[in-house]
Design an enzyme around this catalytic site. Sequence first.
Site, short mmCIF file in Angstrom:
data_model
loop_
_atom_site.label_atom_id
_atom_site.label_comp_id
_atom_site.label_asym_id
_atom_site.label_seq_id
_atom_site.Cartn_x
_atom_site.Cartn_y
_atom_site.Cartn_z
N CYS A 28 -3.53 0.09 -2.20
CA CYS A 28 -2.91 -1.06 -1.53
C CYS A 28 -2.26 -2.00 -2.54
O CYS A 28 -2.79 -2.24 -3.61
CB CYS A 28 -3.95 -1.81 -0.71
SG CYS A 28 -4.77 -0.80 0.54
N TYR A 110 -9.08 -2.72 -1.76
CA TYR A 110 -10.18 -2.00 -2.40
C TYR A 110 -10.32 -2.42 -3.87
O TYR A 110 -9.34 -2.67 -4.56
CB TYR A 110 -9.96 -0.50 -2.30
CG TYR A 110 -10.82 0.16 -1.24
CD1 TYR A 110 -10.90 -0.37 0.04
CD2 TYR A 110 -11.55 1.31 -1.52
CE1 TYR A 110 -11.69 0.23 1.01
CE2 TYR A 110 -12.34 1.91 -0.56
CZ TYR A 110 -12.41 1.37 0.70
OH TYR A 110 -13.20 1.96 1.66
N ASN A 204 -5.57 -3.15 -7.02
CA ASN A 204 -6.95 -2.68 -6.95
C ASN A 204 -7.61 -2.81 -8.33
O ASN A 204 -7.29 -3.73 -9.06
CB ASN A 204 -6.98 -1.25 -6.40
CG ASN A 204 -6.12 -1.08 -5.17
OD1 ASN A 204 -5.04 -0.52 -5.25
ND2 ASN A 204 -6.56 -1.59 -4.04
N ARG A 257 1.06 -0.44 -10.61
CA ARG A 257 1.58 -1.10 -9.42
C ARG A 257 1.54 -2.61 -9.56
O ARG A 257 2.43 -3.31 -9.09
CB ARG A 257 0.80 -0.65 -8.18
CG ARG A 257 1.16 0.75 -7.72
CD ARG A 257 0.47 1.13 -6.42
NE ARG A 257 -0.94 1.40 -6.59
CZ ARG A 257 -1.93 0.60 -6.24
NH1 ARG A 257 -1.66 -0.57 -5.66
NH2 ARG A 257 -3.19 0.93 -6.43
#
Length: 367
Positions: A28, A110, A204, A257
């Site tokens: 995510c 998460y 994350n 990311r």
Amino acid sequence: MQKLFAYAAAACAVVGLGSAWLSAAQGCTGICIRAEDGSIVYARTLEFGIDLDSQVLFLPRDYEFTGTTASGKPGLTWNAKYAAVGLNCFGYKVLADGLNEEGLGAGAFYLPGYAGYQAVTPQTEGDSIAPWEVVTWMLTNFSTVDEVREALPSIKVAAVPATDKLGVLPLHFIAHDQNGQALVIEYVDGQLHTYDNPIGVITNSPTFDWHLTNLRNYINLSPTNAAPVDLHGLSLSQFGQGSGLRGLPGDFTPPSRFVRATVLSQDAHPGATGEDAVATAFHVLDSFDIPRGAVRPEVGSGEPEEYTQWTSAADLKNRKYYFHTYNNRRTRSVDLTAFDIDSREAVTIPLDDSESIEELQPQAGVQ
């Protein structure tokens, strides 16, 4: 009263974070886009390896909640001060992501390998909630990030299994408000940690402070193309556009990311209005969309393949929540102000996950 997860009591024997299912949700990505008119748009992707069967969920004012505990006894009880809307998982009356009527947005992400929740005793169990209830607790109780920060020490977030397969969800959280503040909330080694988040980005593992430190490795990145270089009369120039971003990580690991989300969300033109910022957010998050099969576990591990199940954007000023799904890229929206916020009945709306393609027809006289 709402028993938010029916499986929780039966699954209390599952207390570890080592379930194979946990590695099915490490992708995510959350960002923030600030429009020129001051609108704040919080947006994110949600990845998982099993079908979450998400729905639009509206929670009205005065809706009753009871926190879930490992013992099965009632946890923290509260009535919603504010109405909220967003997306749920598995059909339960709890939000994984959303916004409320005061312009507060929040989501769960998460944090595998790092999340470690607070110890609960019989004396403090009545002030506790499960990890998956934190987003709903924030959205139904508070109007600003400062209010969330102040209230967090008053509750306990305990290691309560979600389902027999999922076990204890290793989560951390982000909250945004329409004033432009953002707060990351993490529970590590049984301790609450909060971080101001001026860039509004979250992914994350590892913990948020590590990601901020790692950004220092990429301060050379720029949206501006690199200038040509002259080497003793030999002129070297870029092959094409984008040379200022050479070295930008392109893989799907959380550290990569985080860097990519920071660079793209900071450099993209946000647009004039909240609606423009929503469009920008979706374009930025296209860089994080995981197609089925692009990320795979080891052969024979029994783990499912993670993919992007939905992408959402919350316009905190205009109280509108936008989303598209893996199989239906058409953007849909719900307006929180269109619901009866005093109805005291939760409302769910199924997601149409079939592709919506408009076929254009030739028209006479059009060249």
